[in-house]
Write a protein that holds these residues in place. Structure first.
Motif, PDB file in Angstrom:
ATOM      1  N   ARG A   1       0.833  -1.194   0.000  1.00  0.00           N
ATOM      2  CA  ARG A   1       0.000   0.000   0.000  1.00  0.00           C
ATOM      3  C   ARG A   1       0.870   1.247   0.000  1.00  0.00           C
ATOM      4  O   ARG A   1       1.993   1.237   0.503  1.00  0.00           O
ATOM      5  CB  ARG A   1      -0.930   0.027   1.222  1.00  0.00           C
ATOM      6  CG  ARG A   1      -1.988  -1.054   1.200  1.00  0.00           C
ATOM      7  CD  ARG A   1      -2.818  -1.051   2.468  1.00  0.00           C
ATOM      8  NE  ARG A   1      -3.879  -2.058   2.424  1.00  0.00           N
ATOM      9  CZ  ARG A   1      -5.116  -1.829   2.020  1.00  0.00           C
ATOM     10  NH1 ARG A   1      -5.458  -0.602   1.628  1.00  0.00           N
ATOM     11  NH2 ARG A   1      -6.010  -2.784   2.001  1.00  0.00           N
ATOM     12  N   SER A   2       0.312   2.311  -0.508  1.00  0.00           N
ATOM     13  CA  SER A   2       0.972   3.617  -0.478  1.00  0.00           C
ATOM     14  C   SER A   2      -0.098   4.669  -0.282  1.00  0.00           C
ATOM     15  O   SER A   2      -1.134   4.646  -0.955  1.00  0.00           O
ATOM     16  CB  SER A   2       1.725   3.878  -1.796  1.00  0.00           C
ATOM     17  OG  SER A   2       2.302   5.170  -1.790  1.00  0.00           O
ATOM     18  N   GLY A   3       0.141   5.578   0.676  1.00  0.00           N
ATOM     19  CA  GLY A   3      -0.880   6.574   0.972  1.00  0.00           C
ATOM     20  C   GLY A   3      -2.154   5.951   1.478  1.00  0.00           C
ATOM     21  O   GLY A   3      -3.244   6.461   1.215  1.00  0.00           O
ATOM     22  N   ASN A   4      -2.017   4.806   2.175  1.00  0.00           N
ATOM     23  CA  ASN A   4      -3.160   4.061   2.713  1.00  0.00           C
ATOM     24  C   ASN A   4      -4.082   3.544   1.612  1.00  0.00           C
ATOM     25  O   ASN A   4      -5.252   3.274   1.846  1.00  0.00           O
ATOM     26  CB  ASN A   4      -3.956   4.921   3.701  1.00  0.00           C
ATOM     27  CG  ASN A   4      -4.771   4.075   4.663  1.00  0.00           C
ATOM     28  OD1 ASN A   4      -4.371   2.964   4.998  1.00  0.00           O
ATOM     29  ND2 ASN A   4      -5.910   4.579   5.085  1.00  0.00           N
ATOM     30  N   LYS A   5      -3.558   3.428   0.406  1.00  0.00           N
ATOM     31  CA  LYS A   5      -4.332   2.898  -0.704  1.00  0.00           C
ATOM     32  C   LYS A   5      -3.643   1.668  -1.261  1.00  0.00           C
ATOM     33  O   LYS A   5      -2.405   1.626  -1.365  1.00  0.00           O
ATOM     34  CB  LYS A   5      -4.492   3.939  -1.813  1.00  0.00           C
ATOM     35  CG  LYS A   5      -5.349   5.134  -1.421  1.00  0.00           C
ATOM     36  CD  LYS A   5      -5.505   6.095  -2.592  1.00  0.00           C
ATOM     37  CE  LYS A   5      -6.380   7.274  -2.222  1.00  0.00           C
ATOM     38  NZ  LYS A   5      -6.523   8.226  -3.362  1.00  0.00           N
TER      39      LYS A   5
ATOM     40  N   GLY B   1      -1.272   1.973  -4.147  1.00  0.00           N
ATOM     41  CA  GLY B   1      -1.209   3.411  -4.310  1.00  0.00           C
ATOM     42  C   GLY B   1      -2.365   4.018  -5.067  1.00  0.00           C
ATOM     43  O   GLY B   1      -2.336   5.203  -5.398  1.00  0.00           O
TER      44      GLY B   1
ATOM     45  N   ASP C   1       3.612   3.322  -6.584  1.00  0.00           N
ATOM     46  CA  ASP C   1       3.655   4.685  -6.062  1.00  0.00           C
ATOM     47  C   ASP C   1       4.738   5.523  -6.710  1.00  0.00           C
ATOM     48  O   ASP C   1       5.011   6.646  -6.266  1.00  0.00           O
ATOM     49  CB  ASP C   1       3.874   4.659  -4.548  1.00  0.00           C
ATOM     50  CG  ASP C   1       5.089   3.848  -4.150  1.00  0.00           C
ATOM     51  OD1 ASP C   1       5.681   3.181  -5.035  1.00  0.00           O
ATOM     52  OD2 ASP C   1       5.451   3.862  -2.955  1.00  0.00           O
TER      53      ASP C   1
ATOM     54  N   THR D   1       8.952  13.214  -8.423  1.00  0.00           N
ATOM     55  CA  THR D   1       9.251  14.183  -7.366  1.00  0.00           C
ATOM     56  C   THR D   1      10.730  14.533  -7.417  1.00  0.00           C
ATOM     57  O   THR D   1      11.587  13.660  -7.615  1.00  0.00           O
ATOM     58  CB  THR D   1       8.914  13.604  -5.979  1.00  0.00           C
ATOM     59  OG1 THR D   1       7.538  13.227  -5.967  1.00  0.00           O
ATOM     60  CG2 THR D   1       9.140  14.641  -4.887  1.00  0.00           C
TER      61      THR D   1
ATOM     62  N   ASP E   1       6.225  17.837   3.369  1.00  0.00           N
ATOM     63  CA  ASP E   1       5.213  17.624   2.323  1.00  0.00           C
ATOM     64  C   ASP E   1       5.253  18.721   1.273  1.00  0.00           C
ATOM     65  O   ASP E   1       4.294  18.902   0.522  1.00  0.00           O
ATOM     66  CB  ASP E   1       3.808  17.564   2.956  1.00  0.00           C
ATOM     67  CG  ASP E   1       3.665  16.364   3.873  1.00  0.00           C
ATOM     68  OD1 ASP E   1       4.307  15.336   3.599  1.00  0.00           O
ATOM     69  OD2 ASP E   1       2.910  16.468   4.863  1.00  0.00           O
TER      70      ASP E   1
END
Length: 791
Positions: free
Chosen positions: A554-558, A561, A583, A609, A703
């Motif tokens: 998971r990434s970002g709680n998804k 991702g 992700d 990023t 962030d």
């Protein structure tokens, strides 16, 4: 907090849907589970290990799982209007119509096809017609206490005909009378009392239960004549047998002469009533059968059947569309008011000794009853519900029980009702049912035929004993086998008696392990059928149920991702995404700086990023430098307007100063310190137009969002304090004065001492004649009188 968050996420994900919870193994059961349920009939839809019931799911979920819409069975309900005659727009004095040609309700007949859980609605229109025919039957208590009232009714016919002609040109009137059951203890059964139940010289007629004196007629004079020939009778107890009479008036339509028009029953009495159970006093135990028993217009079974119950009367009055008006004396008003509350479309008026008052009572009660329309429906089939929404005069909208009725309706007014019919499941028979909806007190009704969708369309193409179902052991229907009794398996290949043998279980163990179907399913007929999860989006699959679609990274709680799908515990990423959790973006456009350089030439683009080479540069494109000179002056005006509402940008603060997060702190000690944060922090000190200082910090957090912490109070120079200054000046003057006085006093003391010392010195040096002081003069003066001779 982390545990609470994980618990809430788990709880939400475990909420299933009615489609998967139904565990439907054939299409018909699936579509009955709910309106959103669909069945995928694609033969190749199921993955290895998935059960047949996995074909049943919400339509959107089936499409997401790869079933094309053309292969999804999702039948819809339907509505067809079969008879839709418009309501009558007719005014008084126009061409006279037959009652059956007048329409007050629209539509009259329709057919609804119901899918489980899917409501079907239609609009019902009601309009009170002008000059609508009226039948009025006057039912009177002829016990001795009603003697005076009988005299008033004898002239009622012509007077009432005249008054009712103002309402309708088609009015008919009838008359009936009642006393009591002709058995003890209600009447005296001695021969003399049977001939004349009254005492003294009163001439009374023999007691009777109910007589239909005059069938409904438009001849008011005949009404007066026949009523004038009636005589009072008598009984022993106070309550009367009026309920027996009402029942016969309601069910003996041919004898009374009721037409399919407005039916009014005026019940006139000065006493209470007997009801079901009271007949036992006279030895009558058989319940009232609700049928007509008139012979020669006389009720002949009063001694055989008990009084009807109130509920029985309500049913018969409603079935025969009769509206009741109780004309009773003031003493019994409370009793009949309670009875009115139990009988829909009924009214109560006060009976008086004046015939004109009786007419007014009838007209007022009729206007009250006809101004209200109340819809009722016949008994509904099992699982069918009906909901009403009324749209009455002046835009009043009501729902629930109040949605069945509208009040204050005048002649010519039109109101509408939205009626919604819903079925849950399918009736046992599955055959069409008919229900009726009608306004109480009116003969017109809406007939609704209910057809139920109990099977899918592909059910019609089913192949019984198909070879696809293991040599004819089942019916091939809608892409799956529906096994015959005693057969199991996806292709009905096993007998239900042989499904749990050791040989079959061996084929359900991966790599000859000990776990059957990886502990995620059951071995049915030598094949793993994976168990279902509480969350219908989560599934086990694979030959041994070793795969699932919810245990990926998971990434970002998804899951994956949000940029891929989980297949057998491995993320399969969408295009332009990579990584174990999908992700990492392969799109470099997010790293392009405003100067068209990748990461502003100060870093590298990784997974969409920028990774900046110099730590003092931050942001998604390495363009932000929170510790560079000039950053304080650059953000001064925006910090000033957002924190204190002052400065040059206070009028356009929202438009130009919303690119950072502002956090207020109480004092300077609460500001973030460079050593405390994991990112560079710039401390700023600026002065406003009032020479007040304000302190804040500027930083870009992890962030890549700008953060400003500002001290919430300004540091302003304080003005002079007048009181201490004045006090100081006064005190200074006083002190100086005191000091001067002390100095003067000291000088005087010194001067005096010097003079005294000088005097002492001169005194010591002086040499005086000690014989006589030349300065001294005696204080005594001697005077001699010259005349004194010393005598």
């Amino acid at each position: 907090q982390t545990q609470q968050l994980l618990f809430s996420i788990k709880t939400e994900s475990q909420i299933g849907n009615e489609c998967t919870d139904a565990n439907a193994r054939y299409c018909g059961k699936c579509i009955q589970a709910g309106a959103k349920c669909g069945w995928c009939k694609d033969p190749d839809f199921l993955k290895q290990g998935e059960t047949v019931s996995s074909r049943c799911d919400e339509v959107q979920s089936l499409v997401k799982r790869g079933c094309v819409e053309a292969m999804i069975e999702n039948p819809k309900g339907d509505k067809k209007v079969l008879k839709n005659k418009a309501v009558t727009n007719r005014k008084k004095g126009a061409e006279k119509l037959k009652p059956e040609d007048i329409t007050q309700i629209q539509p009259q007949k329709l057919s609804l096809t119901l899918r489980s859980g899917q409501p079907q609605s239609f609009e019902l229109k009601f309009k009170r017609a002008e000059d609508y025919p009226i039948d009025l039957y006057y039912l009177m208590d002829l016990s001795y206490s009603m003697k005076d009232d009988l005299e008033n009714v004898k002239n009622l016919g012509t007077s009432l005909m005249l008054e009712m002609s103002k309402i309708t040109s088609d009015f008919r009137i009838g008359f009936g009378s009642f006393v009591e059951k002709t058995v003890m203890p209600y009447i005296s059964t001695t021969p003399a009392k049977l001939l004349n139940p009254c005492t003294g010289d009163q001439n009374c007629t023999s007691p009777f239960s109910y007589k239909n004196v005059l069938k409904l007629t438009n001849d008011g004079k005949r009404f007066n004549t026949l009523v004038g020939q009636q005589h009072i009778s008598g009984n022993l107890d106070s309550p009367e047998g009026g309920f027996d009479a009402i029942m016969q008036v309601a069910v003996c339509g041919d004898h009374i002469g009721w037409r399919n028009v407005t039916r009014l029953l005026v019940f006139s009495t000065d006493a209470g009533f007997h009801f079901a159970g009271d007949g036992k006093l006279g030895g009558i135990v058989l319940p009232n059968d609700g049928k007509c028993h008139l012979e020669n217009n006389v009720y002949t079974m009063s001694h055989y059947y008990d009084y009807p119950s109130i509920a029985h009367l309500v049913q018969k009055l409603s079935d025969n569309n009769i509206q009741t008006i109780f004309a009773v004396t003031e003493e019994f008003q409370p009793v009949y008011q309670e009875l009115k509350n139990l009988i829909p479309k009924s009214a109560v008026g006060t009976l008086s000794a004046n015939s004109s008052n009786v007419i007014n009572l009838i007209i007022d009660a009729y206007n009250s009853l006809s101004s209200e329309v109340i819809l009722e429906n016949s008994k509904l089939p099992e699982g069918v519900t009906i909901a009403y929404t009324s749209r009455c005069k002046n835009g009043v909208v009501s729902k629930g029980e109040n949605g069945r009725k509208c009040s204050n309706i005048s002649i010519g007014d039109e109101v509408t009702f939205n009626i919604s019919v819903t079925s849950k499941g399918c009736p046992k028979q599955g055959k069409p049912e008919t229900i009726k909806i009608k306004p109480l007190g009116f003969t017109e009704e809406v007939e609704i035929t209910l057809n139920f969708i109990c099977e899918c369309e592909c059910h019609n193409d089913a192949i019984k004993n198909s070879e696809l179902c293991h040599f004819g052991n089942g019916t091939y229907e809608c892409g799956a086998c529906k096994c015959n009794d005693g057969r199991v398996g996806r292709q009905c290949e096993c007998s239900s008696n042989d499904v749990a043998t050791e040989d079959m279980d061996r084929t359900c163990r991966k790599d000859n392990g000990t776990d059957i179907c990886s502990n995620n399913g059951e071995c049915v007929c030598g094949t793993c059928e994976c168990k279902k999860r509480d969350n219908p989006e989560e599934r086990y699959s694979g030959q041994y149920c070793e795969c699932d679609n919810f245990n990926c990274d998971r990434s970002g709680n998804k899951l994956c991702g949000g940029h891929g799908s989980c297949e057998c515990r491995v993320c399969v990423c969408d295009p332009m995404w990579t990584g174990s959790a999908c992700d990492c973006s392969l799109d470099n456009s997010t790293c392009m700086a405003s100067n068209k350089q990748m990461c502003n030439g100060r870093g590298k683009c990784e997974c969409g990023t920028c990774k900046c080479d110099d730590p003092k540069f931050q942001g998604p494109t390495c363009e932000t430098c929170p510790t560079c000179p000039g950053v304080c002056a650059e953000h001064k005006e925006c910090v000033q307007c957002r924190a204190f509402g002052t400065g040059e940008k206070k009028d356009k603060c929202k438009e130009e100063c919303d690119d950072f997060t502002l956090i207020k702190v109480r004092d300077r000690d609460k500001l973030p310190q460079p050593n405390d944060a994991s990112y560079p922090v710039m401390h700023c000190k600026e002065r406003d137009a009032n020479d007040c200082w304000f302190y804040y910090t500027f930083a870009v957090n992890n962030d890549t969002k700008k953060e400003v912490h500002v001290v919430e109070t300004l540091d302003c120079p304080s003005g002079p304090d007048i009181i201490p200054i004045v006090a100081g000046v006064v005190a200074g003057i006083v002190l100086i004065g005191l000091a001067l006085l002390l100095i003067w006093k000291l000088l005087m003391i010194i001067h005096d001492r010097r003079e005294f010392a000088k005097f002492e010195k001169e005194k010591m040096n002086a040499k005086w004649d000690t014989g006589e002081n030349p300065i001294y003069k005696s204080a005594v003066t001697t005077v001699i009188n010259p005349k004194y001779e010393g005598k």
